[in-house]
Design an enzyme around this catalytic site. Structure first.
Site, PDB file in Angstrom:
ATOM      1  N   GLU A  94      -7.130  11.893  -2.968  1.00 52.52           N
ATOM      2  CA  GLU A  94      -7.879  11.447  -4.356  1.00 52.52           C
ATOM      3  C   GLU A  94      -8.131  12.566  -5.550  1.00 52.52           C
ATOM      4  O   GLU A  94      -8.201  12.105  -6.502  1.00 52.52           O
ATOM      5  CB  GLU A  94      -9.150  11.035  -3.722  1.00 52.52           C
ATOM      6  CG  GLU A  94      -9.398   9.738  -2.872  1.00 52.52           C
ATOM      7  CD  GLU A  94      -8.777   8.539  -3.488  1.00 52.52           C
ATOM      8  OE1 GLU A  94      -9.179   8.353  -4.640  1.00 52.52           O
ATOM      9  OE2 GLU A  94      -7.944   7.741  -3.260  1.00 52.52           O
ATOM     10  N   CYS A 104      -0.734  -5.008 -11.628  1.00 50.80           N
ATOM     11  CA  CYS A 104      -1.538  -5.423 -12.929  1.00 50.80           C
ATOM     12  C   CYS A 104      -1.511  -3.917 -13.861  1.00 50.80           C
ATOM     13  O   CYS A 104      -2.490  -3.488 -13.991  1.00 50.80           O
ATOM     14  CB  CYS A 104      -2.865  -5.597 -12.442  1.00 50.80           C
ATOM     15  SG  CYS A 104      -3.980  -6.360 -13.839  1.00 50.80           S
ATOM     16  N   CYS A 128       2.142 -10.883 -13.652  1.00 49.95           N
ATOM     17  CA  CYS A 128       1.147 -11.759 -13.082  1.00 49.95           C
ATOM     18  C   CYS A 128       1.662 -12.816 -12.050  1.00 49.95           C
ATOM     19  O   CYS A 128       0.799 -13.078 -11.093  1.00 49.95           O
ATOM     20  CB  CYS A 128       0.651 -12.608 -14.250  1.00 49.95           C
ATOM     21  SG  CYS A 128      -0.326 -11.712 -15.505  1.00 49.95           S
ATOM     22  N   CYS A 150       0.905 -11.279  -8.500  1.00 53.08           N
ATOM     23  CA  CYS A 150      -0.450 -10.967  -8.224  1.00 53.08           C
ATOM     24  C   CYS A 150      -1.326 -12.023  -7.282  1.00 53.08           C
ATOM     25  O   CYS A 150      -1.099 -13.272  -7.527  1.00 53.08           O
ATOM     26  CB  CYS A 150      -1.266 -11.025  -9.430  1.00 53.08           C
ATOM     27  SG  CYS A 150      -3.112 -10.545  -9.253  1.00 53.08           S
ATOM     28  N   CYS A 161      -7.519 -15.494 -12.421  1.00 47.01           N
ATOM     29  CA  CYS A 161      -7.765 -14.564 -13.350  1.00 47.01           C
ATOM     30  C   CYS A 161      -7.934 -15.070 -14.678  1.00 47.01           C
ATOM     31  O   CYS A 161      -7.148 -15.921 -15.155  1.00 47.01           O
ATOM     32  CB  CYS A 161      -6.175 -13.526 -13.186  1.00 47.01           C
ATOM     33  SG  CYS A 161      -6.421 -12.321 -14.471  1.00 47.01           S
TER      34      CYS A 161
END
Length: 367
Positions: A51, A208, A215, A218, A224
Site C-alpha cells: 500500500e 472505470c 462501462c 462494469c 451508475c
C-alpha cells in the site's frame, strides 16, 4: 449535478448498498486481478508495504521493488533493524522519499510499541507513522475483515461516478461526504471485505479508468448515475489544480581517480536523506568553484542539461564533470567542500549502488 447534498448522497448509497456490494464481490472473485504478489495474503506487513509503495506509483513499477524489499527485509523486524541509508538505497527510483523514511519509522514503532505485531483496527493503525486513513482501512479490511472503506484516487473516481457525486472534491467537506457514503456501501458480511476492497481497486485500475472507461464491463453499469447521464469522464470534480514550479541547479561532479564526492541532502525537502553531488544555484557559482582551482589541477567537461520531472516541479540539472588531477588538490578541495557543507565524503564508484541516490543521479553515474 451539483445540487445533491451530503445527506442525499448518503441516502442514495444506503439504497443501493446490498446490490452494489454483492455485485462487486462476485465480479472481483471472477474477473478481478489475482496475480499480484501481495494478494491472497493476510500478512499485514506485506499488505502495508504494498500500500505504501502503490501510493502515487503504478503497479508495474512497484512489482520489482516489492520483491527486492521482501528479499532484503522479509518481516517488520528486519526492516526496523536496518539502517535508514539501506532502506533509502533500495527505495531509490520510486520517488516520494518521505514514504521510505516513514516506512522505516513505522516498522520501528510496530516493533518497539506493539511487539512486532500490527494493530488490528483501522483506528489504531492510523497512530503509526505514515499510515493515513485509507492505508489503514486497506490493511484492516484485507487482513482483519474490518468493515471500513478505502478512499484513494481510484475509489473517489469510481464512487463519484456510480453515485453521481458532482461536488468539488478539492473541498474537504465534499470528500468527507463521499467517504461517509463509501463506508455505507461496504458489505454486511465482514468475510467479504477483502474481495470488496480489492474489487474497488481493480474496478478503478482496469475498468472505470479516468478516460474512456469500459462501462459495458462494469458490474455496476446499469446502476451508475454517471453512465446514465452519458458523461462519466466529468467525474470526479476537482477544481483545485496543483501549480507546477520550475527549478534549476548545477551539479558539481567532482571526481578523483575512481571516487566521486557525495554529500547528504537536508532532512527536509526534495531528496531529503539521499546522497547527491553538490548542488549550486547558478552557472556563475559553478564557474567560481572551478576558477578557484589551479589551472592544471583539474579537467572540466560540461554535461548536457537534464530534466527531472516531479509531481509539482520541473527540475533542470546541469552537471559539470570536474576531474581532480593530483592528491594535493584533492585534499585542498576536500577541505573547501567540508567548509561549505560540513558533510560529505569521497565514494568509490564500485560502492555507489550501496548509497541512496536520486534516480537522475543514479542514471548519470551508473548508466
Amino acid at each position: 449535478m451539483s445540487d445533491m447534498t451530503a445527506d442525499d448522497l448518503l441516502c442514495r448509497a444506503q439504497r443501493v448498498t446490498p446490490l452494489l456490494a454483492d455485485r462487486l464481490v462476485a465480479w472481483q472473485r471472477q474477473d478481478g486481478r489475482h496475480h499480484l504478489p501481495w494478494q491472497k495474503v493476510r500478512d499485514p506487513y506485506r499488505v502495508w508495504l504494498s500500500e505504501i509503495m502503490l501510493q502515487q506509483t503504478q503497479v508495474t513499477t512497484v512489482l520489482g521493488y516489492f520483491d527486492r524489499f521482501l528479499k532484503r527485509f522479509p518481516d517488520v523486524q528486519a526492516l526496523a533493524a536496518a539502517p535508514l541509508d539501506e532502506v533509502l538505497a533500495l527505495w531509490a527510483g520510486l520517488g516520494y522519499y518521505s514514504r521510505a523514511r516513514n516506512l522505516h519509522r513505522c516498522a520501528q514503532a510496530v516493533v518497539s510499541e506493539h511487539g512486532g505485531v500490527f494493530p488490528a483496527s483501522a483506528q489504531a493503525l492510523q497512530t503509526l507513522p505514515g499510515i493515513g486513513p485509507s492505508t489503514a482501512a486497506a490493511i484492516a479490511s484485507f487482513c482483519f475483515d474490518e468493515r471500513v472503506s478505502i478512499m484513494d484516487g481510484n475509489v473517489k473516481r469510481v464512487l463519484s461516478r456510480a453515485l453521481g457525486w458532482g461536488q468539488d472534491l478539492s473541498i474537504r467537506a465534499h470528500e468527507k461526504a463521499l467517504w461517509a457514503a463509501a463506508d455505507a456501501l461496504v458489505p454486511p458480511r465482514s468475510q467479504d471485505m477483502p474481495a470488496y476492497t480489492q474489487g474497488l481497486m481493480d474496478l478503478g485500475a482496469t475498468v472505470c479508468t479516468p478516460r474512456k472507461p469500459s462501462c459495458l464491463m462494469c458490474p455496476w453499469s446499469d446502476l451508475c448515475v454517471a453512465r446514465a447521464a452519458g458523461q462519466p469522464e466529468i467525474y470526479p470534480v476537482k477544481t483545485r489544480k496543483l501549480k507546477r514550479g520550475v527549478r534549476e541547479n548545477w551539479w558539481m561532479w567532482w571526481q578523483w581517480q575512481d571516487q566521486v564526492w557525495l554529500q547528504p541532502m537536508p532532512d527536509k525537502g526534495v531528496w531529503s536523506g539521499l546522497w547527491t553531488l553538490p548542488l549550486l544555484d547558478s552557472e556563475a557559482d559553478a564557474a567560481a568553484w572551478v576558477d578557484a582551482m589551479p589551472i592544471d589541477a583539474l579537467s572540466v567537461e560540461r554535461q548536457p542539461r537534464l530534466k527531472h520531472v516531479l509531481t509539482h516541479l520541473d527540475w533542470w540539472l546541469t552537471p559539470w564533470h570536474c576531474v581532480v588531477q593530483s592528491e594535493v588538490q584533492r585534499q585542498a578541495l576536500t577541505q573547501r567542500l567540508l567548509a561549505e557543507n560540513e558533510q560529505g565524503t569521497w565514494v568509490p564508484l564500485a560502492e555507489l549502488k550501496q548509497k541512496a541516490l536520486p534516480a537522475p543521479l543514479s542514471k548519470l553515474l551508473l548508466g
